[in-house]
Design an enzyme around this catalytic site. Structure first.
Site, PDB file in Angstrom:
ATOM      1  N   HIS A  11      21.723  -0.718  59.001  1.00 43.39           N
ATOM      2  CA  HIS A  11      22.923  -0.237  59.702  1.00 43.39           C
ATOM      3  C   HIS A  11      23.231  -1.159  60.887  1.00 43.39           C
ATOM      4  CE1 HIS A  11      25.653   2.834  61.534  1.00 43.39           C
ATOM      5  NE2 HIS A  11      25.228   2.253  62.649  1.00 43.39           N
ATOM      6  N   GLU A  12      22.215  -1.421  61.692  1.00 43.57           N
ATOM      7  CA  GLU A  12      22.419  -2.291  62.851  1.00 43.57           C
ATOM      8  C   GLU A  12      22.684  -3.734  62.425  1.00 43.57           C
ATOM      9  OE1 GLU A  12      22.929  -1.034  65.632  1.00 43.57           O
ATOM     10  OE2 GLU A  12      22.256   0.985  65.102  1.00 43.57           O
ATOM     11  N   HIS A  34      26.386  -4.224  61.981  1.00 40.70           N
ATOM     12  CA  HIS A  34      27.061  -4.541  63.247  1.00 40.70           C
ATOM     13  C   HIS A  34      26.775  -5.984  63.664  1.00 40.70           C
ATOM     14  CE1 HIS A  34      28.249  -0.421  63.887  1.00 40.70           C
ATOM     15  NE2 HIS A  34      27.013   0.023  64.045  1.00 40.70           N
TER      16      HIS A  34
END
Length: 458
Positions: free
Chosen positions: A21-22, A25
């Site tokens: 998920h990170e 980003h």
């Protein structure tokens, strides 16, 4: 030891989902020309990590494993050198900001789709969707669904497995309406179908709270007819304490005739801390016993009864008519993984709406403790269950992060959409008010979820 294994299972399942998920980003920020300062798995104090000599990015593992973050160069968080202003996140076009923020949840959707794709491509022998039993006083019984007919659709949606049926029914939780069940006749060579309307009222709530969707609805897959003969007893169990003996054949519970072990266990599980009258056959004579099932809690905190009696061993043979092999090619598996992801995402959002409207209780909200226990349980079952659990959690992370709540990715996206329309960002004051409200909401949800988790332990 159990706690350690549960913790390790949670780290194994959640860790990669948070990291990816990170990473979503992180990678989009770099592609958009934003300078990344820190990539962290977890919050709080740094446990260990390293700093890239090439980029200067601080990669770290932090103490609180409840998420992660990517810290970017931003004038709102400190001074930025004049020659690096073009690298600051706050100086980027709103579309770039939206892309960076949305990349995390999108990555979680991609993970869920990929895991479902692998599962759909894995051949598996399953029970055919033929109705094995209809439970009395249930929606299925009121609709007079015929035993032996094959379920082919729920509410107009094609279903091919009992898992699919369960998800479709679970999506109707809390509702009062009719469920459409399309059946294919059991007659040999027949392809005729008929659709039945089964009435539901506050489905899976009230007395049905905690039961699975299939039992609440009342149509059960084929189950083996195991003789209700006691094969073993736990020394400290209610059955042993109240006189049940190995070799006893249970013939009735509370006056209801018992012909198979599964019917007996269903009554016992549904009546925790309730005195039940057992009739057993022992050495050719009927014996009356009063046994109160001990109240237990499953991983989701649902109460169930247990008396500490195990069935005598017997061979189980599944009739060919009730077996089916489910297998899909790569292309069809990919289509089905997209369909399943969409279905579960819609169901998750719908369930949230039902909680807020009071249609279903807030006790259905789960937190990190329940997630960890489910992760541990998946390892006890199979690698397919581990992948399925990871896919469901990844999907939940995607949906939750896209909620339009300041602090979450969805709230930031709303800010940047407003900026795109206005041509300038919202004032710092307005944004801070929104962030504070978001923090309060998020803290409230976390307290409620963890409170539910703790209540399920006792």
């Amino acid at each position: 030891m159990t706690f350690l294994l549960t913790l390790l299972a949670a780290i194994f399942v959640l860790g990669p989902l948070i990291a990816l998920h990170e990473w979503g980003h992180y990678i989009v920020a770099r592609l958009c020309g934003v300078k990344v300062l820190t990539y962290s798995i977890g919050f709080g104090p740094k446990l260990f990590g390293w700093t890239s000599k090439k980029s200067g990015i601080d990669y770290r593992i932090s103490a609180l494993p409840l998420g992660g973050y990517v810290k970017m160069l931003d004038e709102r968080e400190g001074e930025v050198a004049a020659d690096e202003l073009h690298l600051a996140f706050n100086r980027q076009h709103p579309l770039k900001k939206i892309a960076v923020v949305a990349a995390g949840p999108i990555m979680n959707f991609v993970i869920a789709i990929a895991l479902f794709w692998v599962l759909f491509m894995t051949p598996s022998e399953q029970l055919a969707t033929k109705i094995g039993q209809v439970l009395p006083d249930t929606p299925a019984a009121m609709a007079q669904l015929p035993v032996g007919d094959k379920i082919v659709a729920i509410d107009g949606h094609e279903v091919q497995t009992w898992e699919g049926i369960n998800y479709r029914l679970a999506g109707r939780m809390g509702e009062t309406d009719n469920v459409s069940v399309t059946l294919q006749s059991d007659a040999k060579g027949s392809n005729t179908t008929k659709t039945y309307q089964a009435p539901i009222k506050e489905f899976m709530q009230g007395d049905a709270q905690g039961k699975d969707a299939l039992s609440s609805f009342g149509m059960i897959p084929w189950q083996p007819n195991i003789p209700p003969i006691v094969g073993n007893l736990t020394p400290d169990g209610a059955a042993s304490r109240q006189g049940l003996q190995v070799g006893d054949r249970i013939t009735a519970i509370n006056g209801k005739e018992i012909t198979d072990w599964i019917s007996a266990t269903r009554i016992i599980r549904d009546n925790p801390e309730t005195l039940l009258n057992f009739t057993v056959l022992r050495d050719g004579k009927q014996v009356q016993l009063s046994i109160m099932p001990q109240g237990k809690k499953d991983n989701l905190g649902n109460d169930y009864g247990q008396i500490g009696a195990m069935v005598a061993e017997s061979e189980i043979v599944i009739p060919d008519a009730y077996k089916t092999t489910v297998v899909y090619g790569p292309g069809e598996s990919l289509i089905k993984s997209f369909e399943k992801t969409e279905q579960l995402a819609v169901m998750t959002v719908s369930s949230m709406g039902k909680m807020l409207s009071g249609m279903i209780g807030l006790e259905n909200l789960s937190g990190p403790i329940t997630i960890a226990k489910v992760a541990k349980q998946s390892f006890d079952i199979s690698w397919q269950m581990v992948l399925s659990t990871a896919a469901l959690i990844s999907l939940s992370l995607a949906v939750l992060n896209l909620l339009p709540i300041p602090v979450l990715d969805g709230g930031h996206i709303v800010y940047y959409l407003i900026e795109l329309i206005r041509g300038k960002p919202l004032s710092e004051g307005v944004q801070m008010v929104g962030l504070n409200i978001g923090l309060l909401l998020l803290a409230g949800f976390m307290v409620l979820a963890i409170g539910n988790d703790i209540s399920r332990l006792f």
